[in-house]
Structures are given as structure tokens and as C-alpha cells.
Design a protein around this motif. Sequence first.
Motif, short mmCIF file in Angstrom:
data_model
loop_
_atom_site.label_atom_id
_atom_site.label_comp_id
_atom_site.label_asym_id
_atom_site.label_seq_id
_atom_site.Cartn_x
_atom_site.Cartn_y
_atom_site.Cartn_z
N GLU A 74 18.33 -20.22 -5.42
CA GLU A 74 19.15 -21.41 -5.17
C GLU A 74 18.76 -22.62 -6.01
O GLU A 74 19.46 -23.63 -6.00
N HIS A 75 17.63 -22.55 -6.73
CA HIS A 75 17.24 -23.64 -7.61
C HIS A 75 16.33 -23.07 -8.69
O HIS A 75 15.60 -22.10 -8.47
N ALA A 76 16.35 -23.70 -9.87
CA ALA A 76 15.60 -23.17 -11.00
C ALA A 76 14.10 -23.41 -10.90
O ALA A 76 13.29 -22.57 -11.32
N THR A 77 13.68 -24.56 -10.36
CA THR A 77 12.26 -24.92 -10.39
C THR A 77 11.62 -25.13 -9.02
O THR A 77 10.41 -24.99 -8.87
N LEU A 78 12.40 -25.48 -8.01
CA LEU A 78 11.82 -25.81 -6.70
C LEU A 78 11.10 -24.63 -6.03
O LEU A 78 10.02 -24.83 -5.45
N PRO A 79 11.65 -23.40 -6.04
CA PRO A 79 10.96 -22.32 -5.32
C PRO A 79 9.53 -22.07 -5.80
O PRO A 79 8.60 -21.95 -4.98
N SER A 80 9.30 -22.00 -7.11
CA SER A 80 7.94 -21.75 -7.60
C SER A 80 7.04 -22.96 -7.36
O SER A 80 5.86 -22.81 -7.03
N ALA A 81 7.59 -24.17 -7.49
CA ALA A 81 6.80 -25.37 -7.22
C ALA A 81 6.40 -25.43 -5.75
O ALA A 81 5.29 -25.86 -5.41
N GLU A 82 7.29 -24.98 -4.86
CA GLU A 82 6.96 -24.96 -3.44
C GLU A 82 5.82 -23.99 -3.16
O GLU A 82 4.92 -24.29 -2.35
N VAL A 83 5.83 -22.82 -3.81
CA VAL A 83 4.78 -21.83 -3.59
C VAL A 83 3.41 -22.40 -3.95
O VAL A 83 2.46 -22.34 -3.15
N THR A 84 3.27 -22.95 -5.14
CA THR A 84 1.97 -23.46 -5.57
C THR A 84 1.53 -24.66 -4.74
O THR A 84 0.35 -24.80 -4.43
N ALA A 85 2.48 -25.51 -4.36
CA ALA A 85 2.14 -26.66 -3.51
C ALA A 85 1.65 -26.19 -2.14
O ALA A 85 0.70 -26.75 -1.58
N CYS A 86 2.31 -25.16 -1.60
CA CYS A 86 1.91 -24.63 -0.30
C CYS A 86 0.50 -24.04 -0.35
O CYS A 86 -0.31 -24.27 0.56
N LEU A 87 0.19 -23.31 -1.40
CA LEU A 87 -1.15 -22.74 -1.54
C LEU A 87 -2.20 -23.85 -1.63
O LEU A 87 -3.28 -23.76 -1.03
N GLU A 88 -1.89 -24.90 -2.37
CA GLU A 88 -2.80 -26.04 -2.45
C GLU A 88 -2.99 -26.69 -1.09
O GLU A 88 -4.11 -27.03 -0.70
N ALA A 89 -1.90 -26.89 -0.36
CA ALA A 89 -1.97 -27.53 0.94
C ALA A 89 -2.85 -26.75 1.91
O ALA A 89 -3.60 -27.33 2.71
N LEU A 90 -2.78 -25.41 1.83
CA LEU A 90 -3.56 -24.56 2.73
C LEU A 90 -4.98 -24.32 2.25
O LEU A 90 -5.75 -23.61 2.89
N GLY A 91 -5.32 -24.89 1.10
CA GLY A 91 -6.68 -24.74 0.58
C GLY A 91 -6.98 -23.35 0.06
O GLY A 91 -8.15 -22.92 0.05
N ILE A 92 -5.95 -22.64 -0.39
CA ILE A 92 -6.12 -21.27 -0.91
C ILE A 92 -6.30 -21.33 -2.42
O ILE A 92 -5.43 -21.83 -3.13
N ARG A 93 -7.41 -20.83 -2.90
CA ARG A 93 -7.63 -20.80 -4.35
C ARG A 93 -6.69 -19.78 -4.98
O ARG A 93 -6.52 -18.67 -4.47
N PHE A 94 -6.09 -20.16 -6.10
CA PHE A 94 -5.12 -19.27 -6.72
C PHE A 94 -5.04 -19.51 -8.23
O PHE A 94 -5.50 -20.53 -8.75
N ARG A 95 -4.46 -18.52 -8.90
CA ARG A 95 -4.16 -18.64 -10.32
C ARG A 95 -2.83 -17.94 -10.58
O ARG A 95 -2.65 -16.78 -10.19
N VAL A 96 -1.90 -18.65 -11.18
CA VAL A 96 -0.61 -18.05 -11.52
C VAL A 96 -0.81 -17.09 -12.69
O VAL A 96 -1.29 -17.49 -13.76
#
Length: 332
Positions: free
Chosen positions: A9-31
Motif C-alpha cells: 500500500e506504500h512504497a517506503t512506509l512498510p520497510s521504515a515501520e519494520v526497522t523503527a519497530c525493531l529499534e523501539a523494541l531494542g532488538i539488534r538487527f541488520r538489514v
Amino acid sequence: MLAFELSGEHATLPSAEVTACLEALGIRFRVELGLPRCLLVDADFSERIGQRLAMTRSIIDVLGVSDASEPEIAEMVRGVELSADRRLSFRVRVKNIGTPLSSAKLERRIGELVYDMGYSASLDNPDFELRAVLTGDKCVFGRTLSLIDSSVFERRRPQYKPFFYPGVLMPKVARVLVNLARAVDMVFDPFCGTGGILVEAGLMGIHALGSDVQRKVLLGAKLNLVHYGAPFTLMYQDARSLGLADDSVSAIACDIPYGHSAIILAGSRKELLEDSLAEMHRGLRLGKRAVVVADRCIKDEMAAAGFESEQVHRQRVHRSLTRVIHVAVKPG
């Protein structure tokens, strides 16, 4: 590795939401890899991720990635390690994002291969689900960890809430704003209106703090928040002069009003924007984020208020309105 099957439904929001959510939950990640409507991330899984996301369809524990051809996919499936317990039942689902392969045919083929490994098939009540996402020239294959039910957002559309006022954000977008703000314990909306952003925050267990200068819509926000059982605090206040202590809120998400009535109340559109941004900056803690929606790009105004821009997303609503979503941080 996790794969996030994103909504289209959007070009950039879904992936930005994923990484923001991981940051908010304190989960270390690498795309690791970005594909059309699919994001592969090296991260540990938590049920809380799926409970927060709005623009993701599923989260998958990746077992393999291959080229999107039947022989390559079959070879990959033969080489994956599933559960050691062969008594478990399974089903296969294929999500085809624009490839020429037949989803039904591929579901049958993968099902045959897994059945040959000694597992039993169960379409209605399986012990686990295997999911293949065909996107670009790749097939991402793995075990489904979480399915996000988008129908819950449809049931919370503004017209179905106890108090309705036209021109407000849809629940999915409101949820995304809360996630982009990295809200964990609380979120503040200085233009809360009927409480669309606050309801989504409250449903995630985040304390919803809101203010508005219109009593009618503030009372409507209370009706909506009570209806959904959200923890909240509401204030009858002008966003240009907030009763907040300096550096007192940890996340801000808001949709700045741009209608004629809002401009009349403020005196001028310029005054409303500049003064409210200055108050948001004053009240936000150092290093925390404000997510601000406007009907045009306001990066310069946010910079003048002291914010540093991180992201800008544009969402076309209709011919005469494109919402511009700004994600900015208070440096420090």
C-alpha cells in the motif's frame, strides 16, 4: 534471519515501520536484503514485533533463498532442515509478487517435497506453516512465525468508532506513525482530534497523551479511547502553548491540522506551524523522535525549530491532498 512480507500500500512506509519497530523494541538487527515487498533482516524474533506492525503481512523464519525458478526452488526445499519431529503436520502458502510462476502449482510441488520428508499435510489445522514469497527474481522460503490480521484495522475505521469526525487518519497510518516515533512507554499527540493515533498507541499498551484546542473533538477522543480500553491522559490545551515540562515526553506523533477552522483559531497557518513545532521540540526529550504529518514538506520549518530530519514519506490521499510524513529527531 527474518523475512518481513510487506504490504503493497506504500512504497517506503512498510520497510521504515519494520526497522523503527525493531529499534523501539531494542532488538539488534541488520538489514540484509531489500526486495519488492519483502525485507530480509538479521534479527531475533519476538511476538511483540507482529503485535505492533500495521503494514506487514507476515514474518517468516528464513530457511532458504533461491532464484525464482521451479528447479532452483525445489533444490532449496530439499536442502532445508525442518523440525526433527516427523509427527508434525504442515501446510504451504505461496505469495507471488509479480513473477510468472503459478502459486497453486508451486504450493503443490513444495507440499510434495515436504511430504516426502515424512511430514503429514493439514490444510485446516497444521502444526506449522511453510511460506514462499516470490518477489523480483528470488524466492524467500521459510516457516511462518506471525501473520498480521489487517482486518482489525478495517474494523477500526473512523466511521465505526463511537465518535466520528471527517478528514482523520486511517488506523493503519496512525499505527505506522506511532511505530515510526519509536514509542514504547508513551506517545504525545498535541493535535489529537478524535484520538486516532492515541487509540492505536493504547492498543499496543503505550500510554496515550493527547491535547486539543477543540472541546467537542476532545470529548470525542475520550469516548473512543474508553471504548477501546486504551490507557490515556487528555488535556484541553493549545499546541502553541503546552503545559508540558521541558524534555518530558519520549515520543511525538501528530497530524498538524491544515483546514480553514484550524488556521482561524491560530491566527495564521505560519503561526500555528512555527509555534507548535517549537513547543514539540521543547517538550521532547533529547535523542527522541517526532513524527509530524503535514500537507506539504515542512523540513525547513522543523529544522528551524531545532529538529534533525531523518525520513520524509509522501502519501497521496486524493487529487488535492498528499500527506507528507516527517520523521525527525531532537539531537542530543
